[in-house]
Design a protein around this motif. Sequence first.
Motif, PDB file in Angstrom:
ATOM      1  N   LYS A  68       0.863  -1.187   0.000  1.00  8.41           N
ATOM      2  CA  LYS A  68       0.000   0.000   0.000  1.00  8.41           C
ATOM      3  C   LYS A  68       0.897   1.234   0.000  1.00  8.41           C
ATOM      4  O   LYS A  68       1.032   1.924   1.021  1.00  8.41           O
ATOM      5  CB  LYS A  68      -0.930  -0.014   1.211  1.00  8.41           C
ATOM      6  N   PRO A  69       1.511   1.524  -1.158  1.00 13.17           N
ATOM      7  CA  PRO A  69       2.598   2.506  -1.190  1.00 13.17           C
ATOM      8  C   PRO A  69       2.171   3.967  -1.311  1.00 13.17           C
ATOM      9  O   PRO A  69       2.994   4.815  -1.674  1.00 13.17           O
ATOM     10  CB  PRO A  69       3.378   2.075  -2.433  1.00 13.17           C
ATOM     11  N   LEU A  70       0.907   4.286  -1.031  1.00 10.93           N
ATOM     12  CA  LEU A  70       0.461   5.666  -1.209  1.00 10.93           C
ATOM     13  C   LEU A  70       1.235   6.639  -0.322  1.00 10.93           C
ATOM     14  O   LEU A  70       1.586   7.740  -0.754  1.00 10.93           O
ATOM     15  CB  LEU A  70      -1.040   5.780  -0.925  1.00 10.93           C
ATOM     16  N   VAL A  71       1.506   6.244   0.921  1.00 12.83           N
ATOM     17  CA  VAL A  71       2.236   7.139   1.832  1.00 12.83           C
ATOM     18  C   VAL A  71       3.675   7.352   1.360  1.00 12.83           C
ATOM     19  O   VAL A  71       4.121   8.504   1.260  1.00 12.83           O
ATOM     20  CB  VAL A  71       2.194   6.617   3.286  1.00 12.83           C
ATOM     21  N   PRO A  72       4.442   6.278   1.044  1.00  8.65           N
ATOM     22  CA  PRO A  72       5.792   6.510   0.503  1.00  8.65           C
ATOM     23  C   PRO A  72       5.787   7.356  -0.771  1.00  8.65           C
ATOM     24  O   PRO A  72       6.649   8.221  -0.941  1.00  8.65           O
ATOM     25  CB  PRO A  72       6.311   5.102   0.223  1.00  8.65           C
ATOM     26  N   LEU A  73       4.818   7.117  -1.655  1.00 10.24           N
ATOM     27  CA  LEU A  73       4.763   7.894  -2.896  1.00 10.24           C
ATOM     28  C   LEU A  73       4.423   9.364  -2.619  1.00 10.24           C
ATOM     29  O   LEU A  73       4.931  10.264  -3.297  1.00 10.24           O
ATOM     30  CB  LEU A  73       3.730   7.288  -3.853  1.00 10.24           C
ATOM     31  N   TRP A  74       3.578   9.607  -1.627  1.00  6.56           N
ATOM     32  CA  TRP A  74       3.273  10.983  -1.238  1.00  6.56           C
ATOM     33  C   TRP A  74       4.536  11.671  -0.690  1.00  6.56           C
ATOM     34  O   TRP A  74       4.806  12.836  -1.003  1.00  6.56           O
ATOM     35  CB  TRP A  74       2.162  10.997  -0.202  1.00  6.56           C
TER      36      TRP A  74
END
Length: 312
Positions: A68-74
């Motif tokens: 669930k890479p949304l936080v790293p990508l943000w």
Amino acid sequence: MDVFFTKSNQWLNKNMFPVVLTAIVLGFIVPLENSPLLSALATGLFAYMTFVSALRTTFQDFVRILTKPLVPLWILFLIHGVAPLTAWGVGLWIYPDNFYMRVGLMIGSAIPIAVTSIIWTTIANGDIALALVTVTLDTLLIPILIPAIFKVMLGTSIALNYGDMVLRLLLMVTIPSILGMVVNEFTKGRLENFSRSVGGVTSKLATFIVIVINSAVVLPQIHWDFSALQMMFIVLGLVSLNYLIGFIGSYCLKDRRKEVVTAMIFNVGMRNTSFGSVLAISYFPATVAFPIILMLLFQHPIAAIIAKRFAV
């Protein structure tokens, strides 16, 4: 003895600011020349620090974030989008007639995350798995991100020597992280206490030595005059702003647990100045590297102040 090291580690967590300042002062005093041996020592110390940090996380934590890479990508968007645009704006305001100074400030805010962000996340009891995943993703995407930033903001293209950076990542982050998580799984978490006692103290000693080495190598390159002092205050402001961007950016997340916010602050705030200075010197006049070199003087002291606030 274990109690002694645990209490010593807790004391160090709360007093990293004077420790960091002492390391930087030693960097002024100790004459060191950059060499393959010194570089290998720094890489080994980084690997040990990452290993100790990884003892406090698990493969489940790592995979949970990776899937669930949304936080790293943000976080990567803040680093490679918001921060360099902000730095370029500051450069236009203060150095309207000096293109290369503006480029140096922009590169300093656009370069990859420093590996030490993982160490400071650990010291401040942040989400270590999030920090590990973000650093890994950042290095994998840098060959795309940095050329894109140069193309959009400067209208020019560059080709990165990616092999050396990947090798360093493997040695400093990936391999020791995997080993640390394997040991944690194999021992069923029994060595996690080691990371808070003997491992915690020795990893901070390793951090101290790394800062001394970096300071001793970097400081002789700085020629102190009025323009250098002016740039020093500008860089201090931008480095502080990068940490602030990480904090403000956390308000866009649904999950604003203290551990997540802490990891974001250090990931967004800390930059790989060694990579940045090499990049600047490779494609531009040496003056472009000057603000990037100055960043090293402020990243760790500010990190120590933030860690003191969060390590409770």
